[in-house]
Design an enzyme around this catalytic site. Structure first.
Site, mmCIF file in Angstrom:
data_model
loop_
_atom_site.group_PDB
_atom_site.id
_atom_site.type_symbol
_atom_site.label_atom_id
_atom_site.label_comp_id
_atom_site.label_asym_id
_atom_site.label_seq_id
_atom_site.Cartn_x
_atom_site.Cartn_y
_atom_site.Cartn_z
ATOM 1 N N GLU A 9 2.638 89.507 12.587
ATOM 2 C CA GLU A 9 1.198 89.186 12.674
ATOM 3 C C GLU A 9 0.810 88.436 13.940
ATOM 4 O O GLU A 9 -0.189 87.714 13.963
ATOM 5 C CB GLU A 9 0.786 88.426 11.418
ATOM 6 C CG GLU A 9 0.851 89.331 10.195
ATOM 7 C CD GLU A 9 0.412 88.670 8.907
ATOM 8 O OE1 GLU A 9 0.596 87.450 8.769
ATOM 9 O OE2 GLU A 9 -0.091 89.397 8.029
ATOM 10 N N LYS A 10 1.589 88.637 15.016
ATOM 11 C CA LYS A 10 1.320 87.859 16.237
ATOM 12 C C LYS A 10 -0.018 88.198 16.876
ATOM 13 O O LYS A 10 -0.582 87.399 17.620
ATOM 14 C CB LYS A 10 2.452 88.028 17.252
ATOM 15 C CG LYS A 10 2.635 89.442 17.761
ATOM 16 C CD LYS A 10 3.832 89.518 18.692
ATOM 17 C CE LYS A 10 4.032 90.924 19.223
ATOM 18 N NZ LYS A 10 4.306 91.897 18.137
ATOM 19 N N GLU A 20 -0.987 87.272 -2.836
ATOM 20 C CA GLU A 20 -1.402 88.646 -3.112
ATOM 21 C C GLU A 20 -0.419 89.441 -3.972
ATOM 22 O O GLU A 20 0.254 90.363 -3.504
ATOM 23 C CB GLU A 20 -1.701 89.372 -1.792
ATOM 24 C CG GLU A 20 -2.920 88.785 -1.105
ATOM 25 C CD GLU A 20 -3.405 89.592 0.089
ATOM 26 O OE1 GLU A 20 -2.628 90.388 0.639
ATOM 27 O OE2 GLU A 20 -4.572 89.414 0.471
ATOM 28 N N CYS A 49 12.930 98.452 -11.870
ATOM 29 C CA CYS A 49 14.339 98.113 -12.099
ATOM 30 C C CYS A 49 14.638 98.103 -13.599
ATOM 31 O O CYS A 49 13.727 98.174 -14.427
ATOM 32 C CB CYS A 49 14.668 96.764 -11.466
ATOM 33 S SG CYS A 49 14.067 95.360 -12.420
ATOM 34 N N GLU A 67 -9.247 83.798 2.303
ATOM 35 C CA GLU A 67 -8.805 84.266 3.627
ATOM 36 C C GLU A 67 -9.855 85.187 4.211
ATOM 37 O O GLU A 67 -10.527 85.928 3.487
ATOM 38 C CB GLU A 67 -7.510 85.076 3.514
ATOM 39 C CG GLU A 67 -6.265 84.290 3.230
ATOM 40 C CD GLU A 67 -5.029 85.197 3.193
ATOM 41 O OE1 GLU A 67 -5.025 86.245 3.871
ATOM 42 O OE2 GLU A 67 -4.097 84.857 2.466
ATOM 43 N N CYS A 119 11.056 90.989 -7.823
ATOM 44 C CA CYS A 119 10.889 91.423 -9.213
ATOM 45 C C CYS A 119 10.439 90.226 -10.053
ATOM 46 O O CYS A 119 11.138 89.219 -10.130
ATOM 47 C CB CYS A 119 12.213 91.983 -9.748
ATOM 48 S SG CYS A 119 12.115 92.320 -11.508
ATOM 49 N N CYS A 174 7.559 97.418 -9.834
ATOM 50 C CA CYS A 174 9.023 97.395 -9.875
ATOM 51 C C CYS A 174 9.490 98.288 -11.024
ATOM 52 O O CYS A 174 8.916 98.273 -12.110
ATOM 53 C CB CYS A 174 9.535 95.974 -10.066
ATOM 54 S SG CYS A 174 11.336 95.888 -10.010
ATOM 55 N N ARG A 203 7.792 91.393 2.393
ATOM 56 C CA ARG A 203 7.280 90.382 1.460
ATOM 57 C C ARG A 203 6.589 91.071 0.277
ATOM 58 O O ARG A 203 6.498 92.291 0.252
ATOM 59 C CB ARG A 203 6.313 89.444 2.173
ATOM 60 C CG ARG A 203 5.079 90.172 2.682
ATOM 61 C CD ARG A 203 4.014 89.217 3.197
ATOM 62 N NE ARG A 203 2.872 89.960 3.694
ATOM 63 C CZ ARG A 203 1.746 89.411 4.082
ATOM 64 N NH1 ARG A 203 1.615 88.105 4.067
ATOM 65 N NH2 ARG A 203 0.744 90.154 4.502
ATOM 66 N N TRP A 206 -3.774 94.819 11.354
ATOM 67 C CA TRP A 206 -3.209 95.890 10.514
ATOM 68 C C TRP A 206 -4.216 96.978 10.200
ATOM 69 O O TRP A 206 -3.852 97.991 9.604
ATOM 70 C CB TRP A 206 -2.631 95.293 9.234
ATOM 71 C CG TRP A 206 -3.572 94.383 8.498
ATOM 72 C CD1 TRP A 206 -3.587 93.007 8.592
ATOM 73 C CD2 TRP A 206 -4.636 94.736 7.610
ATOM 74 N NE1 TRP A 206 -4.600 92.502 7.811
ATOM 75 C CE2 TRP A 206 -5.267 93.531 7.193
ATOM 76 C CE3 TRP A 206 -5.129 95.937 7.118
ATOM 77 C CZ2 TRP A 206 -6.351 93.510 6.320
ATOM 78 C CZ3 TRP A 206 -6.210 95.912 6.249
ATOM 79 C CH2 TRP A 206 -6.807 94.711 5.857
HETATM 80 C C1 GLA Z 1 -3.095 88.816 3.588
HETATM 81 C C2 GLA Z 1 -2.084 87.710 3.420
HETATM 82 C C3 GLA Z 1 -1.914 86.857 4.628
HETATM 83 C C4 GLA Z 1 -1.978 87.654 5.905
HETATM 84 C C5 GLA Z 1 -3.257 88.419 5.927
HETATM 85 C C6 GLA Z 1 -3.461 89.200 7.210
HETATM 86 O O1 GLA Z 1 -4.324 88.521 3.080
HETATM 87 O O2 GLA Z 1 -2.358 86.895 2.310
HETATM 88 O O3 GLA Z 1 -0.672 86.201 4.535
HETATM 89 O O4 GLA Z 1 -0.902 88.522 5.983
HETATM 90 O O5 GLA Z 1 -3.271 89.332 4.863
HETATM 91 O O6 GLA Z 1 -4.688 89.866 7.234
HETATM 92 ZN ZN ZN Z 2 11.981 94.590 -11.749
#
Ligand code: GLA
Ligand code: ZN
Length: 646
Positions: A353-354, A148, A155, A305, A113, A153, A109, A313
């Site tokens: 992200e489970k 985020e 290209c 968030e 571009c 890029c 994700r 992570w």
């Molecule tokens: C970011 C993303 C979320 C998620 C969290 C996990 O902030 O915006 O979609 O992946 O990280 O910490």
């Molecule tokens: Zn590009």
């Protein structure tokens, strides 16, 4: 106007459409925890448009309706943060080209571009449909564009745009060559067409190329954000727009620029609680909150968030012990946040992200600890309210993305550990622990509302910035700068005629040389009869009109000036030629605070103080109990305890 604090977070019902009983139960659990807001649509593209041109919005409408019946607000996300497989596979141009020249395959994700016409066309179709849907529901309160922003890029589309952007900025190739000093190593460009973006397989030696590319990427994302926004506005909406920012330590996105375009500043906060020392982490968290909200002091700020327990992570997935969730969340409210939102409401069952923390975990049980911590917080927040007012701060610290790009890309004066963010944070930590509110200011900020402005490591200083500083100091303000100060302009061209360039007069000094210290060396500075340690580097300072306030106590320049003080107009300008460690900073700023009558609200540096709406928050993120005095009264806070005082 007073409002309820928004409480809730990212919710992904599209992952659970085969489990109607779970979706039903979620509503009960939301209500029980006093959750009043969820973000929908983030990453839902493949469920909204399973095949190119085939749409399914029914599930989304059903969820929004149910939430409306249960008085839960919706923040509606646009799904461009991740591209559906059909899109990434069918259209090569939507996938970014990395700095090693390789175009990514479909997957992951945050890697589309921004200049792809096809991506824009596809997102415009889906955004228009979302906008039409949004007109029907009163519980939708905010648009959340994408997720985020930040991938680079390289290209062909981006290369071409970059050249056009450079041409607009520099007008002629001769001018660009001069500003980028390209005769060095014979890199003179014959035309704009010869310029490529800075890639590891190409030109990496011209700092100005890299700085400009960074600025270009910021413009790209702003342009892309505005494009998505315009697709929605075309349909008609009177809702505000935002996009989620993330920690400035991890990104080169210039949020000061971005905040000109959002209606609400929103931030994702994932501090390394329990991994690093919690008190240090808490100061860093405060710094990020202050920085984000300060990107536009007139706009509302929200915590978009955070994790109700661990992330999945970070180096270690550490749980938050009881109360830490409430402390960390209230810390955002103490910095004027109108919300406490999580990623995520319900934990995903599979994929990346489970194991990321969630309000509702895989068990689905309301008896589990994290759910109950979230529920307890829901009750606390329900009793608070929110009003849009300015945080009252007399002290400000500079932060500059341009400076970060330049300083971190320049070879020398010190390559190892020249971490701009960390060094600004070090100063922030000391000042914040003295019990004050702090605003962050930027190159284009007006300074007259502050008593004291601190400018750490501002290596890039242009004339406009210097003029604002001169105006501020001559009018009675106080500034403290630290080295390296005023070496270059915004293209990383060194100022001729002596550093700190445009600031020579106001600081009353010249900086002649800079000596880098190795990681195993410490410097020493003698200030008012005491010796304090310092690190990183020492500047050789020649006094103009300024007087010496401290001297080096080591090396061949022992007894030479390390700290200077200059009276300019009715104000003062101090310069510290080295990176003083904590003790020295406390001594210096302690004296400056006294002279300027800046009051410290509390007297314990192991606690964090912030005030908003005349509520004074004191947090103990440390491991021991702490005592402090506020307005003459003594209070005690146990570890992981906080208090709100009037
Ligand atoms: C970011 C993303 C979320 C998620 C969290 C996990 O902030 O915006 O979609 O992946 O990280 O910490
Ligand atoms: Zn590009």
């Amino acid at each position: 106007m007073k409002n309820k604090i928004l409480y809730g977070g990212d919710y992904n019902p599209e992952q659970w459409l085969d489990y109607p009983e779970i979706l039903e139960r979620d509503i009960e659990l939301l209500k029980e925890a006093k959750i009043n807001t969820v973000t929908l649509g983030m990453f839902s593209w493949s469920t909204l448009e399973p095949k190119e041109g085939v749409f399914n919005f029914q599930w989304l409408e059903k969820v929004i309706k149910t939430l409306e019946e249960n008085e839960v607000n919706v923040i509606l996300g646009t799904p461009s943060g991740a591209k559906p497989t059909w899109l990434g596979n069918r259209y090569e141009e939507v996938r970014v080209v990395r700095k090693d020249g390789v175009r990514e395959l479909q997957g992951n994700r945050h890697n589309f571009c921004t200049n792809s016409k096809i991506y824009r066309e596809k997102i415009s179709i889906i955004n228009e449909k979302l906008a039409q849907l949004a007109l029907k529901y009163k519980n939708i309160i905010l648009w959340h564009i994408s997720n985020e922003f930040g991938a680079d890029c390289h290209c062909q589309l981006c290369q071409e745009k970059f050249r056009v952007w450079l041409k607009e900025k520099y007008e002629t190739i001769e001018n660009l060559n001069k500003m980028w000093w390209t005769t060095f190593w014979s890199h003179t460009y014959g035309s704009f067409d010869e310029i490529n973006t800075p890639m590891t397989i190409g030109e990496m030696s011209i700092t100005a190329l890299d700085i400009n590319y960074r600025q270009f990427m910021v413009k790209n994302y702003i342009d892309y954000f505005n494009f998505e926004k315009s697709c929605i506005e075309k349909v008609g909406t009177n809702l505000p727009f935002t996009t989620n920012y993330h920690g400035v330590g991890n990104t080169d996105m210039n949020y000061r620029e971005f905040s000109k375009y959002v209606d609400i500043i929103s931030y994702d906060s994932y501090p390394e609680w329990m991994i690093k020392n919690n008190l240090d982490v808490a100061f860093e968290t405060s710094f990020n909150f202050d920085l984000m909200r300060s990107t536009d002091l007139k706009k509302p700020f929200m915590l978009m968030e955070s994790s109700p327990s661990s992330t999945n992570w970070q180096r270690y997935s550490k749980l938050k012990p009881n109360n830490l969730l409430e402390m960390a969340s209230l810390q955002s409210v103490a910095h004027s946040s109108l919300s406490v939102l999580y990623f995520q409401i319900r934990q995903s069952r599979g994929s990346a992200e489970k194991f990321h923390g969630a309000v509702i975990d895989h068990s689905g049980k309301s008896t589990h600890r994290v759910y109950n911590e979230a529920k307890k917080l829901g009750e606390t927040l329900d009793k608070l309210d929110y009003e849009l007012k300015k945080v009252k701060a007399k002290v400000a610290i500079y932060y500059s993305w341009l400076n970060k790009y330049a300083l971190e890309r320049s070879q020398g004066p010190r390559n190892e550990g020249m971490d701009y963010y960390e060094n600004v944070l070090q100063i922030y930590r000391v000042l914040k622990s003295m019990g004050i509110n702090i605003d962050i200011v930027f190159e284009d900020s007006k300074l007259d509302q502050y008593t004291l402005v601190v400018m750490p490591m501002m290596y890039v200083v242009e004339k406009e910035l210097a003029d604002e500083i001169k105006k501020f100091v001559s009018g009675g303000g106080t500034i403290v700068t630290t080295g390296p100060i005023g070496y270059v302009n915004s293209d990383d061209l060194c100022h001729l005629g002596g550093f700190p360039g445009y600031l020579k007069e106001v600081l009353g000094i010249e900086v002649d040389e800079i000596d880098a210290l190795t990681n195993s060396e410490t410097g020493e500075v003698c200030y008012k009869g005491e010796v304090y340690t310092s690190k990183y580097f020492n500047e050789m300072i020649t006094l103009g009109k300024a007087k010496s306030l401290g001297t080096y106590n080591k090396f061949f320049y022992k007894n030479q000036v390390a700290i200077s003080e200059n009276s300019y107009g009715t104000g003062k300008a101090y310069h510290v030629g080295t990176l003083l460690e904590k003790k020295g900073l406390y001594a210096l700023f302690g004296d400056i605070f006294k002279e300027l009558s800046i009051e410290c609200a509390i007297d314990n540096r192991n606690l964090i103080y912030s005030s908003y709406l005349d509520r004074h928050y004191v947090f103990n993120f440390g491991e021991k109990s702490e005592v402090f005095k506020f307005k003459g009264v003594e209070y005690k806070l146990k570890s992981l305890e906080y208090i709100i005082l009037d």
